[in-house]
Structure formats: structure tokens, C-alpha cells
Design a protein around this motif. Structure first.
Motif, mmCIF file in Angstrom:
data_model
loop_
_atom_site.group_PDB
_atom_site.id
_atom_site.type_symbol
_atom_site.label_atom_id
_atom_site.label_comp_id
_atom_site.label_asym_id
_atom_site.label_seq_id
_atom_site.Cartn_x
_atom_site.Cartn_y
_atom_site.Cartn_z
ATOM 1 N N GLY A 103 -22.921 46.788 -28.880
ATOM 2 C CA GLY A 103 -21.685 46.446 -29.560
ATOM 3 C C GLY A 103 -21.663 44.984 -29.948
ATOM 4 O O GLY A 103 -22.552 44.207 -29.569
ATOM 5 N N PRO A 104 -20.652 44.553 -30.688
ATOM 6 C CA PRO A 104 -20.591 43.161 -31.161
ATOM 7 C C PRO A 104 -20.206 42.194 -30.043
ATOM 8 O O PRO A 104 -19.414 42.528 -29.157
ATOM 9 N N ILE A 105 -20.773 40.993 -30.103
ATOM 10 C CA ILE A 105 -20.413 39.927 -29.172
ATOM 11 C C ILE A 105 -20.225 38.659 -30.003
ATOM 12 O O ILE A 105 -21.197 38.083 -30.503
ATOM 13 N N GLY A 106 -18.989 38.261 -30.168
ATOM 14 C CA GLY A 106 -18.695 37.053 -30.924
ATOM 15 C C GLY A 106 -18.634 35.843 -30.008
ATOM 16 O O GLY A 106 -18.043 35.890 -28.927
ATOM 17 N N LEU A 107 -19.254 34.747 -30.446
ATOM 18 C CA LEU A 107 -19.255 33.502 -29.693
ATOM 19 C C LEU A 107 -18.628 32.391 -30.524
ATOM 20 O O LEU A 107 -18.819 32.331 -31.740
ATOM 21 N N THR A 108 -17.899 31.508 -29.862
ATOM 22 C CA THR A 108 -17.410 30.284 -30.480
ATOM 23 C C THR A 108 -18.008 29.124 -29.715
ATOM 24 O O THR A 108 -17.716 28.935 -28.527
ATOM 25 N N LEU A 109 -18.867 28.359 -30.362
ATOM 26 C CA LEU A 109 -19.566 27.252 -29.717
ATOM 27 C C LEU A 109 -18.813 25.953 -29.969
ATOM 28 O O LEU A 109 -18.350 25.691 -31.087
ATOM 29 N N ASP A 110 -18.712 25.127 -28.925
ATOM 30 C CA ASP A 110 -17.894 23.912 -28.977
ATOM 31 C C ASP A 110 -18.795 22.681 -28.903
ATOM 32 O O ASP A 110 -19.382 22.379 -27.868
ATOM 33 N N ARG A 111 -18.867 21.957 -30.020
ATOM 34 C CA ARG A 111 -19.733 20.772 -30.062
ATOM 35 C C ARG A 111 -19.245 19.676 -29.118
ATOM 36 O O ARG A 111 -20.054 18.906 -28.598
ATOM 37 N N ALA A 112 -17.942 19.559 -28.910
ATOM 38 C CA ALA A 112 -17.420 18.510 -28.027
ATOM 39 C C ALA A 112 -17.918 18.698 -26.604
ATOM 40 O O ALA A 112 -18.140 17.722 -25.877
ATOM 41 N N GLU A 113 -18.068 19.945 -26.167
ATOM 42 C CA GLU A 113 -18.574 20.214 -24.823
ATOM 43 C C GLU A 113 -20.046 19.850 -24.706
ATOM 44 O O GLU A 113 -20.472 19.232 -23.720
ATOM 45 N N ALA A 114 -20.828 20.246 -25.692
ATOM 46 C CA ALA A 114 -22.284 20.132 -25.550
ATOM 47 C C ALA A 114 -22.946 20.070 -26.919
ATOM 48 O O ALA A 114 -23.534 21.052 -27.382
ATOM 49 N N PRO A 115 -22.883 18.923 -27.591
ATOM 50 C CA PRO A 115 -23.398 18.851 -28.958
ATOM 51 C C PRO A 115 -24.885 19.168 -29.084
ATOM 52 O O PRO A 115 -25.291 19.839 -30.039
ATOM 53 N N CYS A 116 -25.701 18.698 -28.151
ATOM 54 C CA CYS A 116 -27.148 18.943 -28.259
ATOM 55 C C CYS A 116 -27.476 20.413 -28.013
ATOM 56 O O CYS A 116 -28.390 20.965 -28.633
ATOM 57 N N THR A 117 -26.721 21.042 -27.115
ATOM 58 C CA THR A 117 -26.915 22.463 -26.839
ATOM 59 C C THR A 117 -26.511 23.303 -28.040
ATOM 60 O O THR A 117 -27.237 24.211 -28.460
ATOM 61 N N VAL A 118 -25.324 23.023 -28.596
ATOM 62 C CA VAL A 118 -24.862 23.765 -29.774
ATOM 63 C C VAL A 118 -25.834 23.565 -30.930
ATOM 64 O O VAL A 118 -26.179 24.520 -31.644
ATOM 65 N N ASN A 119 -26.296 22.359 -31.118
ATOM 66 C CA ASN A 119 -27.258 22.061 -32.189
ATOM 67 C C ASN A 119 -28.517 22.913 -32.042
ATOM 68 O O ASN A 119 -29.010 23.489 -33.023
ATOM 69 N N SER A 120 -29.025 23.022 -30.828
ATOM 70 C CA SER A 120 -30.218 23.824 -30.583
ATOM 71 C C SER A 120 -29.942 25.304 -30.798
ATOM 72 O O SER A 120 -30.718 26.007 -31.463
ATOM 73 N N PHE A 121 -28.833 25.796 -30.248
ATOM 74 C CA PHE A 121 -28.520 27.224 -30.343
ATOM 75 C C PHE A 121 -28.352 27.648 -31.800
ATOM 76 O O PHE A 121 -28.866 28.693 -32.222
ATOM 77 N N VAL A 122 -27.630 26.833 -32.567
ATOM 78 C CA VAL A 122 -27.419 27.155 -33.982
ATOM 79 C C VAL A 122 -28.753 27.162 -34.728
ATOM 80 O O VAL A 122 -29.027 28.047 -35.550
ATOM 81 N N SER A 123 -29.591 26.175 -34.451
ATOM 82 C CA SER A 123 -30.911 26.121 -35.093
ATOM 83 C C SER A 123 -31.734 27.365 -34.771
ATOM 84 O O SER A 123 -32.347 27.964 -35.669
ATOM 85 N N LEU A 124 -31.740 27.764 -33.507
ATOM 86 C CA LEU A 124 -32.502 28.952 -33.115
ATOM 87 C C LEU A 124 -31.952 30.201 -33.807
ATOM 88 O O LEU A 124 -32.718 31.051 -34.294
ATOM 89 N N ALA A 125 -30.613 30.314 -33.850
ATOM 90 C CA ALA A 125 -30.008 31.479 -34.509
ATOM 91 C C ALA A 125 -30.367 31.511 -35.988
ATOM 92 O O ALA A 125 -30.707 32.570 -36.544
ATOM 93 N N GLU A 126 -30.310 30.357 -36.647
ATOM 94 C CA GLU A 126 -30.607 30.303 -38.084
ATOM 95 C C GLU A 126 -32.073 30.614 -38.372
ATOM 96 O O GLU A 126 -32.401 31.101 -39.459
ATOM 97 N N GLN A 127 -32.946 30.376 -37.413
ATOM 98 C CA GLN A 127 -34.365 30.687 -37.582
ATOM 99 C C GLN A 127 -34.717 32.117 -37.162
ATOM 100 O O GLN A 127 -35.880 32.517 -37.229
ATOM 101 N N GLY A 128 -33.702 32.884 -36.715
ATOM 102 C CA GLY A 128 -33.955 34.267 -36.320
ATOM 103 C C GLY A 128 -34.580 34.424 -34.954
ATOM 104 O O GLY A 128 -35.080 35.503 -34.611
ATOM 105 N N TYR A 129 -34.512 33.370 -34.146
ATOM 106 C CA TYR A 129 -35.161 33.401 -32.834
ATOM 107 C C TYR A 129 -34.574 34.474 -31.926
ATOM 108 O O TYR A 129 -35.295 35.124 -31.162
#
Length: 264
Positions: A103-129
Motif C-alpha cells: 500500500g502507499p506510504i507518504g513521507l514528509t521530510l523536514d530539512r530543518a531537522e536534518a538537512p544533510c539527511t533529507v538531501n541524501s534521501f531525496v537524491s537517492l529517491a530521484e536516482q531510483g535507488y
């Protein structure tokens, strides 16, 4: 980096949340192959979560951007390039929608909490990892109720070929603060990074907290799960796990395959 067992103080629940471990040990040696989750212990049944602290307030970012560091590590479980490390935003949120076999799992990532983590996660998602990858571990005992994903190999040791440091809540404490060893409640709906307990061992593995869970504040919190997503994970958790992991939990009895991870 070896996997690190964490004993939840005063509870007696040995828990393990390993990220991109450099060990060849998957941590998944069989301790039994029951068709449902192992019976919950009396200690877990009586666990009083009010005994534990809460996550500290998120520190206000000191600048609109930060520079991150993603040094290379062991070979990646799936070919991917490290994200840009300079001028990473500390403001705003990013939506990531996981389409899974359960089923669907929606996530909301918060840059204020962890900018380097969000940056990495978004990059991996955009690359299809994360596309066509399993969620390899489910834990169901009170005090640790999470679904862990993000390793394309499905064995619990895979990562993206680079690592990075832990962010919030660890960064809300002074270095060497004894409170860093004291368990706190990670609330239902939290998205956090798994790691091996060693510096710089965050990679691609993350866990979805579907009920309040108790851990030291050493696991980066970087977003939240939608109610629809929580319903998906709770449905999986209701079917239990196969008990195959010596540190607790195992593969979910209802397999969860991330089919796609789409940003926005």
C-alpha cells in the motif's frame, strides 16, 4: 563497522538498528521461523513509556544553507552517486511518496531537522535507488515497533557507497552529554535513519515508527509518515514477522517491496 546492540535501559529489550554496516554479518541469523510474530514478553507488555523522556525541541537552523559531507565507504548495494554537498537548504519540507506492494506510504521530510539527511534521501529517491527494494526488517514488541527499509540487498548491510553523520536529535545535545545514552520515545509516525552506532555510518537504511518506540537519541529524525502510510505499515505489522533476526524481529510475514519512491 560491526552492528551494535543497544539495550533499552530498564526494559530488557535488546534492539538492533543497523545502517550501512561494513561487516559481512547481516545480523539476520535465524533464531526461529514461526509463521507469526513471537509472543510478546511480559516485560514488553508492562512497558510504561511514560518512564522515558521525549525528543528535544528541534534547534533553529543557524543559516539558510549548510555544507554536508558524504565520504565514500564500502561499495554500494545499488549503483548511485553521492548528492551535492554544498549549499544544502535548511528550510522547508519535501514530500516523498512510496508506492509499495502493501500500500502507499507518504513521507514528509523536514530539512530543518536534518538537512544533510533529507538531501541524501531525496537524491537517492530521484536516482531510483529505493525502487524495487524490500523492507527487510519488522519489529513488533512494545518499545520497538518499526519497519526498516532502504537496503537494496535486503540483508541489512547494504548502503549507497557513502556515509554521513547523525543529525537531530543528537545535534540538540552537547558533545559527550550523558543524556545521549538515555532512551527517549520516538513517537508514532516518525521517519528516522538506521545506523551501526559508529560515526558517519548513516547511509540509505531508514525505519518507519508505527507505534511509540524507545531508543537513545542517536538515530536521525528527518520526517513524518502520513496517516495513510501508517495504516499501511500497521496492516503489515498485524501479520507479524518470521522471527529470523537474533537481535529481535525478522522479515515481515507480509512482504513489503518499495515499487517506486517519487519526490513531490
Amino acid at each position: 563497522m560491526k552492528r551494535t546492540s543497544i539495550l533499552v535501559a530498564g526494559v530488557g529489550l535488546a534492539v538492533l538498528l543497523a545502517g550501512c554496516s561494513d561487516s559481512s554479518d547481516s545480523g539476520g541469523s535465524a533464531t526461529g521461523t514461526s509463521s507469526k510474530a513471537s509472543p510478546t514478553s511480559a516485560a514488553a507488555q508492562s512497558l510504561d513509556l511514560s518512564r522515558f523522556g521525549t525528543l528535544p525541541p528541534v534547534p533553529v537552523p543557524v543559516a539558510p544553507t549548510v555544507d554536508c559531507s558524504y565520504p565514500a565507504g564500502r561499495p554500494p548495494a545499488k549503483d548511485v552517486t553521492a548528492p551535492s554537498a554544498t549549499g544544502v537548504s535548511t528550510a522547508g519540507t519535501v514530500a516523498v511518496n512510496l508506492t509499495t506492494s502493501a500500500g502507499p506510504i507518504g513521507l514528509t521530510l523536514d530539512r530543518a531537522e536534518a538537512p544533510c539527511t533529507v538531501n541524501s534521501f531525496v537524491s537517492l529517491a530521484e536516482q531510483g535507488y529505493f525502487d524495487d527494494t524490500p523492507c527487510h526488517r519488522l519489529t513488533t514488541e512494545q518499545g520497538l515497533q518499526v519497519l526498516q527499509c532502504g537496503d537494496p540487498s535486503g540483508v541489512g548491510t547494504g548502503g549507497p557507497g557513502y556515509g554521513f553523520d547523525t543529525e537531530y536529535p543528537e545535534t540538540a545535545f552537547a558533545a559527550n552529554d550523558p543524556a545521549l545514552a538515555e532512551p527517549v520515545v520516538y513517537p508514532r509516525g516518525t521517519v528516522a535513519m538506521a545506523n551501526s552506532g559508529q560515526p558517519g555510518s548513516n547511509g540509505s537504511q531508514f525505519f518507519l515508527v508505527y507505534a511509540d518506540s524507545v531508543l537513545p537519541p542517536n538515530y536521525t529524525v528527518f520526517g513524518s509518515i502520513s496517516e495513510e502510510g501508517l495504516a499501511t505499515v500497521e496492516k503489515v505489522a498485524a501479520d507479524g514477522d518470521d522471527g529470523s533476526m537474533s537481535a529481535g524481529g525478522g522479515k515481515p510475514n507480509t512482504p513489503v517491496q518499495i515499487e517506486t519512491a517519487k519526490v513531490g
